[in-house]
Design a protein around this motif. Sequence first.
Motif, PDB file in Angstrom:
ATOM      1  N   ALA A   1      42.910  32.812  66.497  1.00 26.10           N
ATOM      2  CA  ALA A   1      42.020  32.233  67.509  1.00 26.10           C
ATOM      3  C   ALA A   1      40.749  33.071  67.628  1.00 26.10           C
ATOM      4  O   ALA A   1      39.643  32.523  67.745  1.00 26.10           O
TER       5      ALA A   1
ATOM      6  N   LEU B   1      38.478  32.367  64.688  1.00 26.00           N
ATOM      7  CA  LEU B   1      37.856  31.041  64.793  1.00 26.00           C
ATOM      8  C   LEU B   1      36.771  31.031  65.857  1.00 26.00           C
ATOM      9  O   LEU B   1      35.686  30.466  65.659  1.00 26.00           O
ATOM     10  N   ALA B   2      37.058  31.702  66.960  1.00 25.58           N
ATOM     11  CA  ALA B   2      36.058  31.765  68.036  1.00 25.58           C
ATOM     12  C   ALA B   2      34.817  32.471  67.528  1.00 25.58           C
ATOM     13  O   ALA B   2      33.681  32.061  67.835  1.00 25.58           O
TER      14      ALA B   2
ATOM     15  N   ARG C   1      32.815  30.118  65.372  1.00 29.36           N
ATOM     16  CA  ARG C   1      32.104  29.122  66.196  1.00 29.36           C
ATOM     17  C   ARG C   1      30.884  29.776  66.856  1.00 29.36           C
ATOM     18  O   ARG C   1      29.810  29.222  66.868  1.00 29.36           O
ATOM     19  N   ASP C   2      31.066  30.984  67.382  1.00 29.68           N
ATOM     20  CA  ASP C   2      29.950  31.684  68.026  1.00 29.68           C
ATOM     21  C   ASP C   2      28.823  31.938  67.042  1.00 29.68           C
ATOM     22  O   ASP C   2      27.644  31.891  67.403  1.00 29.68           O
TER      23      ASP C   2
ATOM     24  N   ALA D   1      42.790  24.735  64.287  1.00 33.12           N
ATOM     25  CA  ALA D   1      41.642  25.455  63.728  1.00 33.12           C
ATOM     26  C   ALA D   1      40.458  24.511  63.576  1.00 33.12           C
ATOM     27  O   ALA D   1      39.311  24.869  63.906  1.00 33.12           O
TER      28      ALA D   1
ATOM     29  N   TYR E   1      37.905  23.881  66.413  1.00 33.45           N
ATOM     30  CA  TYR E   1      36.817  24.816  66.711  1.00 33.45           C
ATOM     31  C   TYR E   1      35.507  24.357  66.079  1.00 33.45           C
ATOM     32  O   TYR E   1      34.437  24.819  66.437  1.00 33.45           O
TER      33      TYR E   1
ATOM     34  N   THR F   1      38.854  17.427  68.674  1.00 33.90           N
ATOM     35  CA  THR F   1      39.862  18.188  69.425  1.00 33.90           C
ATOM     36  C   THR F   1      41.110  18.193  68.561  1.00 33.90           C
ATOM     37  O   THR F   1      41.221  17.406  67.619  1.00 33.90           O
TER      38      THR F   1
END
Lengths: 275, 841
Positions: free
Chosen positions: A209, A212-213, A216-217, A235, A238, A258
């Motif tokens: 997580a 993946l975050a 995305r950031d 996954a 994201y 989603t």
Amino acid sequence: MTTPTTTTTTPTTTTPTPLTAPRPDETPAPTPAAARAVDVVKTYGRGEAAVRALDSASVTIPSGRFTAVMGPSGSGKSTLVHALAGLDHIDSGRILLGNTDLTTLSERERTLLRRERLGFVFQAFNLVPALTAAENIALPLTLAGRRPDPAWRAELVDMLGLGGRLEHRPAQLSGGQQQRVAIGRALVARPDLVFADEPTGNLDSRSGAAVLAFLRDATRSLGQTIVMVTHDPVAAAYADQVVFLSDGRVVDELAAPTAESVLARMARLDAPEGA
Amino acid sequence: MWRLTLANTVAHRSRLALTWLAVALGVAFVAGSLVLTDTSSRLLDQQFRTSAAGVDLTVRTGAAFDSAMGVEVQRDPVPADVADRVADAPGVGQVRRVASGAGQLQVRGQVVAPKGPTLLSSWGEAPFTAYSLRSGRAPRHDEVVLDAATARAQHLSLGDTVTVSATGSRRLRVVGLAGIGDADGLPNSAVVLVDLPTAQALLGLGSGLSSVEVVGADGVSVPDLRSRLATSLGARYAVTSGQDAAAASADAAKESITYLRVVLLALAAAGLVVGAFLIANTFGIVLAQRSRELALLRAAGATGRQVFASVFGEALLVGLAGSLSGTALGVGAAYGLRGLAQGAGLALPDGPLTVTAQTLAISVGAGTLVTLLASLAPARRAATVAPVEAMRASDPAPHAPGRLRLVSGWVLLALAAAGLVAAALLRTVAGVGVGAALLMTALVVLGPVVAPRLAQAVGRPLDRAGVPGQLARASAVRNPRRTAATVTALALGLALISFVTVLGSSAKAITAGGTEAVTADLLVQSSRDEMLGGLSPEVARRVAALPEVEAVSAVRFGHWLDKGTTSALTAVDPATLPRVATVTMTGGRLSALDRGGVVVAEKVARERGLRVGDTLAMTFPRDGEQHLPVVGVMSETTAQALSTSYVLSRATYAAHYTEDVDATVYVALARGVDEARARSALSAAVADFPNAEIRDQAEAAAARAAAVEQVLGLVTVLLGFAVLIALLGITNTLALSIVERTREIGLLRAVGMTRRQLRWMVRAEAVLVAAVAVVVGVVLGLGLAAATLAGLSSGTEVVLNVPVGQLAAVVVVAVVAGLAAGLLPARRAARLDVLTAVTTQ
């Protein structure tokens, strides 16, 4: 002893851009596409055993977005991404990275292009064991005979939460930390495009997580274009959009996914086979 | 399990290919050495047997020993009346009066110089000899028969004139060409056959004979005849069976082959030891790569013993395959070795090769045994792989060297260093040997600790070359045991080469030097450089008669037995020697030699506790053990100038030896005589003696050094062989580690390492390993050479002569060879497909 000619690089069309601003498209063309695959055909094997991994697949990777590529096993998703990254030859069709047609480049030109304009994150064995975390991050630049921009590197290290781990070797880092180092390496040269092949495949869900975050950031705050191959709907959620492959073709796209909506589409893709 | 072993060996054949090659090369060397020396011995035996095929008994003057240092002793002539007594004795059928010895043949003013001897003999026919006329007739007065092979090579035909010389010299007309048995000649020799009076005159025998050959009358028992003849002739004459006499001659000629065999086998052993490291490494790496598979076997129920047996079985297969092909290769290698040895000045007969069952057994056995021993440690490690390794995601990191290894390694090293220093100080060569053995063991034990550190240090400049350089250094350090084995193998070879180079260069300096004491302007020596020299005494007489010459002194050499051990002495003329050399005595006087007696070198006097007035027991060939008074002690420089530690007068020599040849004629020129003019006068005076060569001191030194150089060259070339095997080790280790690092290489390529950078990285690693081996090898070689020289030099200072240029050449060649060793793996790495590499499991 000869010295490697790391200083010669092919001219790229990239220009330095502000860190946080979305990267303006390098081409004057109106389409904000970072990369495109046009009617790509790729066959493995010969005769009876021939497998058509890509069957006139076409896809556009929009610039500054996080795109996930999904599909059942054998759908050609890995082949498509490898082709986009210039890692694999294709039988016909075109691969465009910005305005550059990869299919016309020599092996050496493609290597230099990877070094200058692409970043990679793999599922496993992502780092060179003999190098420290800092050296692994700087690898694409040092291979080209350059040094990382210190401010940019510091910012990356800070964002990745790797401060204090920079002098460690891969064997001394956890799986999640290793993967974050790999992301740092993928981003350090400010590539046009980052390819991530199942980046969370070997990680537990918490480390996954975080990775993946971070990806995305990188898109949200840095405007980094990312393409990720995954088979995990969580996954894929994201990402900004999801491209679905089946039997070597792009069969569907989904914006603002989603986990549930991805799962539903996947179920639909699998259905004809199961019926 | 056995089927699994077989399947594994076949499946991994590409990885084991270089191991097979290493075994094959090492075994080829062993087999080649054995085949060559067997062949040479057999050819020499044949040569002497055929020439004495029909002789029942040979009567010669007795001698205390038959031969020394490969030279047959010369015996007193058998007087003509003794031959008559033999001929008249009951039971004797036929006799042949023989005059034979070494001679020289000149054709159109040029000396015919075969690799072996030129045999001068009186003519004889069946049943005594195997000579048979191919054309023409038997020789009469002033005529000669030559062997057909020599005549053909020299483009001689019947009616041509040649010059034959020994003690005397004559021009003879060729009247016949002979074969020996089925052959046109003897290998490496020229055969010159004349009638008996001519042979006696040429050899300076007067009416005497070299030997009398006897064929028994019909129905007479040869052993009975032998004892009857021996009794009637008395102890002064030796009656031997014809075959025994031939065997003794063959043994003398074979003595140098025995030395050659020892040297060749020692070098072959070095090759095998180096190969053993390569084998151990290959098995280690292949098994590390298969550790998951082995763990799976264990998990499936295989016992550790079964895994061990399976690995050991693989080694057996590879060892056998390598040994068999190596033995086959060795037969071919024997030809190459013969060429090399002949090039280095050894007279080896040419002829078809002999391959004995013993050779086959030794070669195959040695190769297989070395392979098995080398695979022992990897097999044991494989057997201890835990079943859980099968479940592990990543390959286990190599173990850090254990404490035991560290402690025992350093202890061994300290012992070795202490031993070497002590041996050098105490001057014992045996101690140096023990120290060297300890040092090698320490090297093997400490290798995994030292090699990576050295690689770190030596590879420092690589860092400046960016990531590929840095990675090359890192991967050389990554697996200490593996790097250590590769380095040790090459270092061993290089240590031997630098040891031999330094030792040889020092030996050359010693042989070339040590003549400061000689004040002569010119020297006359035999151009053939025979062991005892080969100048007719007439040479010295003719030179002495020249008006350009002020003083002449000739020296000759002889062998004697010192309590059963062969030793050498020099015979001088005490009256003239001081006029051509500075003789320094530390006790007694040189002129005292005139009364009979011996002068010994200072070192010998000290070692044996001899003083002037003591007696020394010496066994001479002619008259056996004699007790000579010590009449003087000479300085080491004088002994060096005279080449031996024992000196007799020429008169004393003549009493104990039949040999009548000079080794060196020292010439002091008259005041104001120009050297060039003197040379031409000397040349004219000795023109009848084709082997007499006029040299100044520098030329004489160069001639002595040339002999050392040739042997040195041979040894170096053969050691190069061991180094070649070690280089195969670099190639092998790198190639295997590239297989292991496929994913890493794929990753590097994916993130933008160019093929060129990748190739550079692999080659840099190869060069780095070679460079570390060079450092270790050269330092070891130098140290051992220094210790050995110190151990050898008792009394006199033996100077360590470091041939910087040659060592630099060794270093450069080794590093370049390292680069070459990396070429193949580098190409292989660069060819890896990025995608396959990065996704490989």
